[in-house]
Motif scaffolding. Structure first.
Motif, PDB file in Angstrom:
ATOM      1  N   LEU A  74       0.834  -1.198   0.000  1.00 33.15           N
ATOM      2  CA  LEU A  74       0.000   0.000   0.000  1.00 33.15           C
ATOM      3  C   LEU A  74       0.874   1.256   0.000  1.00 33.15           C
ATOM      4  O   LEU A  74       2.057   1.216   0.346  1.00 33.15           O
ATOM      5  CB  LEU A  74      -0.899   0.019   1.241  1.00 33.15           C
ATOM      6  N   PHE A  75       0.287   2.360  -0.382  1.00 34.82           N
ATOM      7  CA  PHE A  75       0.957   3.643  -0.204  1.00 34.82           C
ATOM      8  C   PHE A  75       1.020   3.969   1.286  1.00 34.82           C
ATOM      9  O   PHE A  75       0.313   3.370   2.107  1.00 34.82           O
ATOM     10  CB  PHE A  75       0.215   4.748  -0.961  1.00 34.82           C
ATOM     11  N   THR A 121      -3.683   3.794   1.074  1.00 34.02           N
ATOM     12  CA  THR A 121      -4.439   3.611  -0.161  1.00 34.02           C
ATOM     13  C   THR A 121      -3.728   2.595  -1.064  1.00 34.02           C
ATOM     14  O   THR A 121      -2.547   2.291  -0.889  1.00 34.02           O
ATOM     15  CB  THR A 121      -4.620   4.936  -0.911  1.00 34.02           C
ATOM     16  N   MET A 122      -4.470   2.091  -2.040  1.00 32.42           N
ATOM     17  CA  MET A 122      -3.970   0.987  -2.865  1.00 32.42           C
ATOM     18  C   MET A 122      -3.353   1.466  -4.172  1.00 32.42           C
ATOM     19  O   MET A 122      -3.790   2.453  -4.769  1.00 32.42           O
ATOM     20  CB  MET A 122      -5.114   0.018  -3.168  1.00 32.42           C
ATOM     21  N   ARG A 123      -2.359   0.724  -4.616  1.00 30.91           N
ATOM     22  CA  ARG A 123      -1.744   0.965  -5.908  1.00 30.91           C
ATOM     23  C   ARG A 123      -2.630   0.399  -7.017  1.00 30.91           C
ATOM     24  O   ARG A 123      -3.449  -0.489  -6.785  1.00 30.91           O
ATOM     25  CB  ARG A 123      -0.360   0.316  -5.963  1.00 30.91           C
ATOM     26  N   ASP A 124      -2.433   0.910  -8.237  1.00 31.16           N
ATOM     27  CA  ASP A 124      -3.234   0.447  -9.373  1.00 31.16           C
ATOM     28  C   ASP A 124      -3.105  -1.055  -9.580  1.00 31.16           C
ATOM     29  O   ASP A 124      -4.074  -1.726  -9.952  1.00 31.16           O
ATOM     30  CB  ASP A 124      -2.810   1.179 -10.648  1.00 31.16           C
ATOM     31  N   MET A 125      -1.910  -1.600  -9.355  1.00 37.68           N
ATOM     32  CA  MET A 125      -1.704  -3.032  -9.521  1.00 37.68           C
ATOM     33  C   MET A 125      -2.634  -3.841  -8.619  1.00 37.68           C
ATOM     34  O   MET A 125      -3.199  -4.860  -9.035  1.00 37.68           O
ATOM     35  CB  MET A 125      -0.250  -3.393  -9.212  1.00 37.68           C
ATOM     36  N   LYS A 138      -0.141   0.014   6.499  1.00 36.86           N
ATOM     37  CA  LYS A 138       0.293   1.400   6.304  1.00 36.86           C
ATOM     38  C   LYS A 138      -0.805   2.308   6.849  1.00 36.86           C
ATOM     39  O   LYS A 138      -1.984   2.129   6.509  1.00 36.86           O
ATOM     40  CB  LYS A 138       0.527   1.702   4.819  1.00 36.86           C
ATOM     41  N   GLU A 171      -3.207  -4.662   4.003  1.00 35.82           N
ATOM     42  CA  GLU A 171      -3.615  -4.933   2.627  1.00 35.82           C
ATOM     43  C   GLU A 171      -4.951  -5.678   2.606  1.00 35.82           C
ATOM     44  O   GLU A 171      -5.829  -5.383   1.781  1.00 35.82           O
ATOM     45  CB  GLU A 171      -2.539  -5.756   1.919  1.00 35.82           C
ATOM     46  N   SER A 174      -1.207 -10.742  -9.885  1.00 40.43           N
ATOM     47  CA  SER A 174      -0.688 -10.158 -11.121  1.00 40.43           C
ATOM     48  C   SER A 174      -0.028 -11.224 -11.987  1.00 40.43           C
ATOM     49  O   SER A 174       0.395 -12.275 -11.495  1.00 40.43           O
ATOM     50  CB  SER A 174       0.315  -9.050 -10.794  1.00 40.43           C
TER      51      SER A 174
END
Length: 212
Positions: A91-92, A96-100, A128, A133, A184
């Protein structure tokens, strides 16, 4: 050698067609995407050598599968006993979540909508700003229409191996018969190997790749 490989592949495809016919699945009636790829993957995950306690066989068998975004046959064979497990990503700093990670959730949501009886596990720790997550993924799924009662959080893991170890205990405790790992494209094969090692042949493991 090439001839042998072709013969083996033909045998796997034939066995796949027989297995699917035996349980009444067909492209016209199944929710899963019944294609040569999903048929071969399905047989590899069952009688093809992936369901074993021997890591070397698991690695070899998993490497023979074709990574795909299509729904695996496993979800049609037993949607109630098969769990959808979506794996986390960092996470950032603000939680918040990353695009991936959102791409992984989009793939999991697609499966969740096609198979509304399938339980879901969000797996990932590494908090975070106080948010794991697993919790971030759960909140996203709920915000996008998934009933919160379907979702179990596994919020302790800090690696793919731990994703598999901690989640496999949840699966065993609830008597799951199978798991579909969503991650992914550059991660699913390794994750499937770790999950197959963790469950030690006790249940079937399939994989679905996200857009990225």
């Amino acid at each position: 050698m090439v001839t042998v490989r072709k013969s083996v592949l033909r045998g796997i495809v034939a066995a796949s067609l027989v297995a699917v016919a035996g349980v009444g699945l067909s492209p016209a009636t199944a929710s899963a995407d019944v294609t040569p790829v999903t048929l071969v993957n399905g047989v590899l995950s069952t009688v093809g050598g992936c369901q074993t306690t021997i890591r070397e066989l698991i690695v070899f068998c998993t490497g023979a599968e074709t990574l795909t975004r299509r729904s695996p046959l496993l979800l049609d064979l037993n949607p109630v006993g098969t769990n959808i497990v979506v794996l986390g990503a960092g996470l950032f700093d603000d939680g918040t979540m990353r695009d991936m990670l959102i791409d992984r959730l989009q793939a999991a949501l697609y499966l969740a909508q096609r198979y509304p009886a399938a339980p879901i596990i969000t797996s990932g720790g590494a908090p975070k700003s106080g948010v794991t997550e697993a919790r971030a993924m759960r909140d996203w799924l709920v915000a996008n229409g998934v009933h919160p009662g379907r979702i179990t959080e596994e919020g302790r893991s800090g690696s793919t191996v731990q994703n598999a170890q901690f989640t496999s205990q949840i699966l065993a405790d609830r008597g799951a018969t199978g798991v579909v790992v969503v991650s992914s494209a550059n991660h699913v094969e390794r994750a499937m190997i770790d999950f197959r090692v963790a469950v030690a042949g006790r249940m079937l493991v399939a994989g679905v790749i996200a857009a990225t």
